[in-house]
Scaffold this motif. Structure first.
Motif, short mmCIF file in Angstrom:
data_model
loop_
_atom_site.label_atom_id
_atom_site.label_comp_id
_atom_site.label_asym_id
_atom_site.label_seq_id
_atom_site.Cartn_x
_atom_site.Cartn_y
_atom_site.Cartn_z
N ASP A 90 0.45 -1.36 -0.64
CA ASP A 90 0.03 0.06 0.15
C ASP A 90 1.15 1.25 0.03
O ASP A 90 2.19 1.36 0.03
CB ASP A 90 -0.96 -0.27 1.46
CG ASP A 90 -0.13 -0.42 2.47
OD1 ASP A 90 0.54 -0.39 2.28
OD2 ASP A 90 -1.36 -0.40 3.91
N CYS A 115 2.28 5.56 8.45
CA CYS A 115 1.98 4.17 9.06
C CYS A 115 3.07 2.69 8.38
O CYS A 115 2.76 2.05 8.06
CB CYS A 115 0.73 3.79 8.54
SG CYS A 115 0.00 1.84 9.63
N HIS A 117 3.89 2.68 5.03
CA HIS A 117 4.06 2.38 3.93
C HIS A 117 5.01 3.05 2.78
O HIS A 117 4.87 2.56 1.29
CB HIS A 117 2.57 3.14 3.23
CG HIS A 117 0.95 2.21 4.14
ND1 HIS A 117 -0.65 2.87 3.56
CD2 HIS A 117 1.06 1.83 5.25
CE1 HIS A 117 -0.69 2.39 5.11
NE2 HIS A 117 0.06 1.74 6.08
N GLU A 150 -5.30 2.90 1.31
CA GLU A 150 -5.47 1.91 2.55
C GLU A 150 -6.09 2.20 3.86
O GLU A 150 -7.15 2.11 4.41
CB GLU A 150 -4.12 1.22 2.89
CG GLU A 150 -4.09 0.02 3.95
CD GLU A 150 -4.96 0.13 5.14
OE1 GLU A 150 -5.47 -0.51 6.49
OE2 GLU A 150 -3.94 1.11 5.64
N GLU A 151 -5.77 3.64 4.32
CA GLU A 151 -6.05 4.38 5.73
C GLU A 151 -7.46 5.22 4.51
O GLU A 151 -8.32 5.93 5.69
CB GLU A 151 -5.53 5.89 5.92
CG GLU A 151 -3.77 4.69 5.99
CD GLU A 151 -3.04 3.94 7.17
OE1 GLU A 151 -4.51 4.36 7.88
OE2 GLU A 151 -2.64 3.81 7.50
N HIS A 179 3.08 -5.57 6.70
CA HIS A 179 2.88 -4.61 7.34
C HIS A 179 4.63 -4.25 8.26
O HIS A 179 4.99 -4.72 8.71
CB HIS A 179 1.80 -4.22 7.77
CG HIS A 179 1.48 -2.94 8.17
ND1 HIS A 179 2.23 -2.20 8.33
CD2 HIS A 179 0.37 -2.06 6.87
CE1 HIS A 179 1.86 -0.60 8.85
NE2 HIS A 179 0.09 -1.01 7.81
#
Ligand code: ZN
Length: 414
Positions: A90, A115, A117, A150-151, A179
């Motif tokens: 992502d 996050c 990504h 994705e968020e 992740h």
């Protein structure tokens, strides 16, 4: 399905990833400087396309979002149908103001790859480069899924609608995603679990419809405020009395709002809640219970309530065989002391779940904790979440090795 645990292989992927590791770290830092939000990530998409240029790939760009789907064809002979494995990264960031002291800090005020990504994108580019170099040994095809949003509001579902799972000309057989985490475990530790990995998360909006009036004469109004309060409490009673304690339901009212001043009874009141569930059965039941409780409590007092439940991401479920296979590959590559079984699922949610609803696969986690003591580190989404990108080459190797071994296994069992 037979056991997937033990296909021996020399870790050529690891050797390639170490050779190109510095370039992948550089790519991650470049992406870190230019975070973008949501479905449309033009700058990120341009960097991905530039990084993939020169590789022999079939690239399709999304039409309703800035996705990149790249199909990499193996050159090893296949006797039956060509196996297809999907690898996902992502690409989106968060509306967070970065407070990490690094020289590649976000150049966009109020936006941050909080996050991690950016590490996912660099690692998936790395996997593409490794698999391209090793494509004489690749028995089948790999779909590389570079996913926006994705968020939120979610990029996996529109990518599936645009043909993601058929991108190689044949349906994807297995799917994997990794992740990164900025806390929880020491740097370099991989972790995961079979079965339920993450929750489904839905947004609940309740509107209690009353009738406003003078605060001195409540009998001539229909006051929505005490009814809204009663609904909030009734929600918690329903959660504890109507659901098995072994399949948790978390219902958090994060906002309740009504009225303007002390002596006016307002017309209506709103309740906003976050609903998290860990099975499709309890998710469906919770939708019914929340609706019935809100409508029923309002009705008992002569008012009405309307309930809207936004369908969020479904439960993320790791296929047991795929998880065991992936765990085996990771332990082979990095050693058993870098693997930790997760005792419980997490209450976060993840839209890779839409892919894993349709295709068996596994979602793995790895610590990119940049602190010497992971107990001191701040979690993903914090403005101080710090990710050590030295883990990127390992993720690239892991993704590539998963594809190499799984396609070979699929071809052997065809
Ligand atoms: Zn994330």
């Amino acid at each position: 399905m037979a056991s997937l645990g033990s296909v021996p292989d020399a870790p050529a992927a690891l050797a390639v990833s170490r050779r190109i590791g510095a370039e992948l770290v550089g790519l991650r830092r470049r992406l870190h400087g230019i975070p973008e939000l949501g479905l449309h990530l033009p700058d990120t998409q341009a960097v991905v396309l530039e990084a993939l240029a020169g590789l022999d790939l079939e690239v399709t760009l999304g039409t309703s979002l800035s996705s990149v789907v790249a199909v990499l064809r193996g050159r090893a002979p296949v006797s039956g149908e060509r196996p297809v494995v999907l690898l996902r990264g992502d690409m989106d960031a968060l509306p967070v103001s970065e407070q990490v002291d690094v020289d590649y800090v976000s150049q966009r005020p109020g936006l941050m790859h909080a996050c991690g990504h950016d590490l996912h994108v660099a690692a998936l580019v790395g996997a593409a480069r490794i698999l391209h170099e090793l494509r004489d040994d690749l028995v089948g095809d790999v779909v590389l899924m570079f996913q926006p949003a994705e968020e939120g509001p979610g990029g996996a579902e529109p990518m599936i609608r645009e043909g993601l799972l058929e991108a190689a000309g044949r349906r994807v057989d297995a799917a994997y995603a990794v992740h990164v985490y900025s806390a929880d475990h020491p740097f370099g530790t991989w972790f995961g679990r079979p079965g339920t990995l993450m929750a489904a998360a839905d947004e609940v909006l309740v509107t209690v419809h009353g009738l406003g009036g003078h605060g001195s004469a409540p009998d001539r109004a229909r006051d929505p405020v005490p009814v809204a309060c009663e609904i909030v409490l009734a929600f918690q009673t329903a959660v504890t009395r109507q659901f098995s304690i072994w399949d948790p339901v978390v219902l958090t009212v994060g906002r309740i709002a009504s009225g303007t001043v002390n002596n006016v009874i307002p017309d209506d009141a709103v309740i906003e809640a976050s609903l998290r569930t860990f099975s499709p059965e309890h998710r469906a039941k919770a939708h019914d219970v929340v609706t019935r409780v809100a409508e029923g409590v309002a009705s008992a007092h002569g008012l009405t309530a309307t309930v809207e439940i936004g369908n969020g991401y479904p439960v993320t479920v790791n296929d047991a065989d795929e998880h065991a296979f992936a765990r085996g590959v990771l332990v082979d590559l990095f050693g058993a002391d870098r693997w930790a079984d997760m005792a419980d699922p997490e209450a976060g949610s993840e839209d890779m779940s839409f892919v894993l609803e349709q295709v068996p696969g596994a979602y793995l986690n790895v610590s990119a904790c940049a602190h010497a003591d992971h107990h001191d580190a701040e979690d993903n989404h914090s403005p101080r979440a710090a990710f050590d990108d030295a883990v990127v080459p390992d993720i690239a190797a892991a993704l590539a090795e998963l594809a190499l071994r799984r396609t070979r296994h699929l071809a052997a069992t065809d």
